[in-house]
Write a protein that holds these residues in place. Structure first.
Motif, PDB file in Angstrom:
ATOM      1  N   ALA A  60     -11.205  17.627 -45.396  1.00 40.26           N
ATOM      2  CA  ALA A  60     -10.357  16.549 -44.877  1.00 40.26           C
ATOM      3  C   ALA A  60     -10.860  16.005 -43.547  1.00 40.26           C
ATOM      4  N   PHE A  61     -11.701  16.759 -42.861  1.00 33.88           N
ATOM      5  CA  PHE A  61     -12.129  16.389 -41.517  1.00 33.88           C
ATOM      6  C   PHE A  61     -12.819  15.022 -41.461  1.00 33.88           C
ATOM      7  N   PRO A  62     -13.664  14.654 -42.444  1.00 31.18           N
ATOM      8  CA  PRO A  62     -14.273  13.312 -42.404  1.00 31.18           C
ATOM      9  C   PRO A  62     -13.250  12.182 -42.396  1.00 31.18           C
ATOM     10  N   VAL A  63     -12.120  12.401 -43.059  1.00 34.51           N
ATOM     11  CA  VAL A  63     -11.069  11.382 -43.058  1.00 34.51           C
ATOM     12  C   VAL A  63     -10.508  11.228 -41.647  1.00 34.51           C
ATOM     13  N   GLN A  64     -10.310  12.341 -40.970  1.00 34.79           N
ATOM     14  CA  GLN A  64      -9.821  12.301 -39.597  1.00 34.79           C
ATOM     15  C   GLN A  64     -10.841  11.656 -38.660  1.00 34.79           C
ATOM     16  N   ILE A  65     -12.111  11.836 -38.963  1.00 36.48           N
ATOM     17  CA  ILE A  65     -13.153  11.209 -38.148  1.00 36.48           C
ATOM     18  C   ILE A  65     -13.106   9.697 -38.292  1.00 36.48           C
ATOM     19  N   ILE A  66     -12.826   9.202 -39.502  1.00 35.84           N
ATOM     20  CA  ILE A  66     -12.695   7.752 -39.701  1.00 35.84           C
ATOM     21  C   ILE A  66     -11.514   7.218 -38.898  1.00 35.84           C
ATOM     22  N   MET A  67     -10.413   7.968 -38.881  1.00 31.79           N
ATOM     23  CA  MET A  67      -9.263   7.578 -38.073  1.00 31.79           C
ATOM     24  C   MET A  67      -9.640   7.524 -36.599  1.00 31.79           C
ATOM     25  N   MET A  68     -10.414   8.520 -36.146  1.00 30.15           N
ATOM     26  CA  MET A  68     -10.880   8.529 -34.765  1.00 30.15           C
ATOM     27  C   MET A  68     -11.808   7.349 -34.494  1.00 30.15           C
ATOM     28  N   ALA A  69     -12.603   6.971 -35.507  1.00 27.63           N
ATOM     29  CA  ALA A  69     -13.519   5.831 -35.358  1.00 27.63           C
ATOM     30  C   ALA A  69     -12.737   4.551 -35.061  1.00 27.63           C
ATOM     31  N   ILE A  70     -11.627   4.368 -35.770  1.00 26.47           N
ATOM     32  CA  ILE A  70     -10.788   3.187 -35.541  1.00 26.47           C
ATOM     33  C   ILE A  70     -10.231   3.205 -34.121  1.00 26.47           C
ATOM     34  N   GLY A 246     -17.131  -1.764 -28.887  1.00 26.37           N
ATOM     35  CA  GLY A 246     -16.708  -0.510 -29.499  1.00 26.37           C
ATOM     36  C   GLY A 246     -17.448  -0.176 -30.783  1.00 26.37           C
ATOM     37  N   MET A 247     -18.315  -1.077 -31.226  1.00 22.62           N
ATOM     38  CA  MET A 247     -18.985  -0.889 -32.510  1.00 22.62           C
ATOM     39  C   MET A 247     -19.836   0.381 -32.544  1.00 22.62           C
ATOM     40  N   SER A 248     -20.526   0.681 -31.446  1.00 21.78           N
ATOM     41  CA  SER A 248     -21.377   1.873 -31.446  1.00 21.78           C
ATOM     42  C   SER A 248     -20.542   3.137 -31.642  1.00 21.78           C
ATOM     43  N   GLU A 249     -19.375   3.178 -30.988  1.00 18.25           N
ATOM     44  CA  GLU A 249     -18.499   4.337 -31.142  1.00 18.25           C
ATOM     45  C   GLU A 249     -17.927   4.388 -32.549  1.00 18.25           C
ATOM     46  N   PHE A 250     -17.547   3.225 -33.083  1.00 14.35           N
ATOM     47  CA  PHE A 250     -17.017   3.152 -34.437  1.00 14.35           C
ATOM     48  C   PHE A 250     -18.071   3.595 -35.452  1.00 14.35           C
ATOM     49  N   VAL A 251     -19.269   3.046 -35.304  1.00 12.88           N
ATOM     50  CA  VAL A 251     -20.358   3.384 -36.230  1.00 12.88           C
ATOM     51  C   VAL A 251     -20.701   4.862 -36.123  1.00 12.88           C
ATOM     52  N   PHE A 252     -20.742   5.372 -34.884  1.00  9.23           N
ATOM     53  CA  PHE A 252     -21.043   6.794 -34.680  1.00  9.23           C
ATOM     54  C   PHE A 252     -20.106   7.671 -35.504  1.00  9.23           C
ATOM     55  N   ASN A 253     -18.820   7.381 -35.420  1.00  7.71           N
ATOM     56  CA  ASN A 253     -17.841   8.208 -36.118  1.00  7.71           C
ATOM     57  C   ASN A 253     -17.834   7.969 -37.623  1.00  7.71           C
ATOM     58  N   VAL A 254     -17.995   6.707 -38.047  1.00  3.66           N
ATOM     59  CA  VAL A 254     -18.034   6.424 -39.480  1.00  3.66           C
ATOM     60  C   VAL A 254     -19.259   7.069 -40.111  1.00  3.66           C
ATOM     61  N   VAL A 255     -20.398   6.957 -39.429  1.00  6.27           N
ATOM     62  CA  VAL A 255     -21.618   7.587 -39.935  1.00  6.27           C
ATOM     63  C   VAL A 255     -21.461   9.103 -39.935  1.00  6.27           C
ATOM     64  N   GLU A 256     -20.800   9.632 -38.898  1.00  3.16           N
ATOM     65  CA  GLU A 256     -20.521  11.069 -38.849  1.00  3.16           C
ATOM     66  C   GLU A 256     -19.714  11.487 -40.074  1.00  3.16           C
ATOM     67  N   SER A 257     -18.732  10.652 -40.426  1.00  5.09           N
ATOM     68  CA  SER A 257     -17.923  10.933 -41.604  1.00  5.09           C
ATOM     69  C   SER A 257     -18.762  10.860 -42.873  1.00  5.09           C
ATOM     70  N   ALA A 258     -19.606   9.838 -42.953  1.00  2.00           N
ATOM     71  CA  ALA A 258     -20.468   9.694 -44.124  1.00  2.00           C
ATOM     72  C   ALA A 258     -21.456  10.853 -44.239  1.00  2.00           C
TER      73      ALA A 258
END
Length: 448
Positions: A60-70, A246-258
């Motif tokens: 479930a952690f990747p889902v939480q990372i996407i939430m953090m990305a937002i 904020g895109m770099s932070e968003f991408v960082f977390n989304v990619v982390e989730s991926a």
């Protein structure tokens, strides 16, 4: 002149870093602890099913990372605009930015909640949930997704509060919500016998508490930047700048989730469900040790943004220099602790012998290059505060896209499961080299 302006523009850099970072560090550490608490209580409270439950939370952690990305994408993008606007004494722009942050984060969060609930099980399978782990992962994640808007709103707006120099209240939001979760977790898991569902519900309730505190802050006279309802109408300029920064932070977390998709699928091949459980624990420990570094990042962003907006470039350079010394020392201390007591760390989560043995090895290898991570974090803080979205994105992508995925694919061919763990320190070192080069370039470009 407002007292926050005097502080950010005139107080000694060392004192400012301590004053603004300390509350962020405390709040983030407590927040990291409450993420750990779910894993610890579930691992201790479900007996023979504990390993599967930990694996479920890990999936479930990747889902939480996407939430953090937002939350971070909107929060850091908006806070950069706010701090620079305050440096230029443009209160109106700061107020319009705060209002647009609310509109943006709520809109995106609601959309994510709907999509997350509709595609919950397929999403969890993609992230590595086996048939036996899926029921635990689904039961936990469903409630976490329902709470998306509460979490992202409070996390994003905490950045806005921090941008105007009020780090203590931003810390209080994280502190109160985290303590709420820590208190409710054992009550729901043990007393009410709700298992992983109880852990998730406790987390959502704590996030609602954080939202209430943010609303109270802007409804009272505490904020120097008012939240004006009429300003919530979307403004293309502000929203595009917020998203861009904020895109770099968003991408960082989304990619982390991926990347979790890649990690978990590889872990299933080389280590099965127990390896996914170990990976979840390693990531949680890593996040705990990283929180003080992120606290420094959050503390220096208003300093850098304000002084850059005021053309005080010498203060910007000094802030970055001092911060790099501090975060490097913190990273070294974390590495030493992990190498001294890896078994004790793993036993906090579980008594499963297989999980502990695998976890000791994973911890030691993963933390080999931890001392190099601090520099990357400070570089990202600098670039985001200056509004350098493109350069910030390069630093982010160097680790998450260029270095880490190929290593995760190639190294297990030669080293098996350990190859997955080895990919982390190698990519950390290479990304640090990129960060050093970009930082030197940006510092050299500033006027003396």
């Amino acid at each position: 002149m407002h007292t926050k302006d005097v502080m950010l523009g005139n107080e000694s850099i060392g004192n400012l870093i301590v004053k603004l970072s300390a509350p962020a560090i405390v709040g983030l550490l407590v927040q990291a602890l409450y993420n750990l608490v779910d894993t610890i209580f579930v691992g201790r409270g479900l007996g023979e099913q504990s390993m599967l439950a930990i694996a479920g939370i890990s999936v479930a952690f990747p889902v939480q990372i996407i939430m953090m990305a937002i939350a971070l994408g909107v929060g850091i993008g908006g806070s950069s605009i706010i701090s620079r606007a305050l440096g230029k004494k443009d209160i109106i722009k700061a107020e319009r930015t705060v209002a647009n942050m609310v509109t943006l984060v709520v809109t995106v969060s609601v959309a994510f909640t709907v999509l997350g609930l509709v595609f919950l099980d397929p999403m969890l399978k993609i992230f590595g949930a086996s048939d036996i782990v899926l029921p635990f992962a689904s039961e936990y994640t469903k409630y976490i997704v329902i709470g998306t808007t509460f979490f992202t709103f409070s996390a994003a707006m905490s950045n806005a509060i921090r941008a105007e120099g009020n780090t203590k209240f931003a810390m209080a939001i994280m502190l109160v919500s985290s303590i709420t979760n820590i208190i409710l977790d054992p009550l729901f898991i043990f007393q009410f016998g709700m298992g992983v569902k109880g852990a998730a519900i406790a987390t959502v309730i704590s996030q609602v508490v954080g939202c209430v505190m943010v609303v109270y802050y802007y409804a009272s006279s505490m904020s120097r930047v008012d939240l004006i309802v009429s300003y919530m109408r979307p403004e293309t300029g502000i929203m595009s700048e917020t998203i861009s920064i904020g895109m770099s932070e968003f991408v960082f977390n989304v990619v982390e989730s991926a990347l979790f998709l890649l990690f978990n699928q590889s872990l299933l091949i080389y280590g099965e469900d127990v390896a996914i459980a170990v990976f979840g624990i390693v990531i949680k420990v890593f996040m705990l040790t990283l929180m003080p570094i992120i606290g420094i990042k959050q503390g220096i962003q208003p300093i850098v943004g304000y002084n850059y907006g005021a053309n005080e470039f010498a203060r910007v350079k000094k802030t970055i220099s001092i911060s790099n010394y501090i975060v490097t020392a913190m990273c070294i201390v974390s590495t030493v602790i992990v190498f001294l007591i890896p078994e004790q760390i793993m036993r906090v989560f579980s008594n499963d012998p297989q999980l502990i043995d695998m976890g000791i090895t994973a911890l030691k290898i993963s933390f080999l290059m931890m001392p190099f991570i601090g520099y990357q974090v400070v570089t990202t803080a600098l670039l985001q505060s200056l509004g350098k979205s493109k350069e910030s994105l390069i630093v982010t992508l160097s680790r998450q896209i260029i270095f880490l995925p190929p290593l995760v694919i190639i190294l297990p061919w030669f080293f098996g499961l350990n190859g997955i763990w080895i990919s982390f320190p190698i990519s950390d070192f290479l990304a640090c080299v990129v960060a050093v080069l970009i930082t030197k370039k940006e510092i050299a470009m500033m006027k003396h």
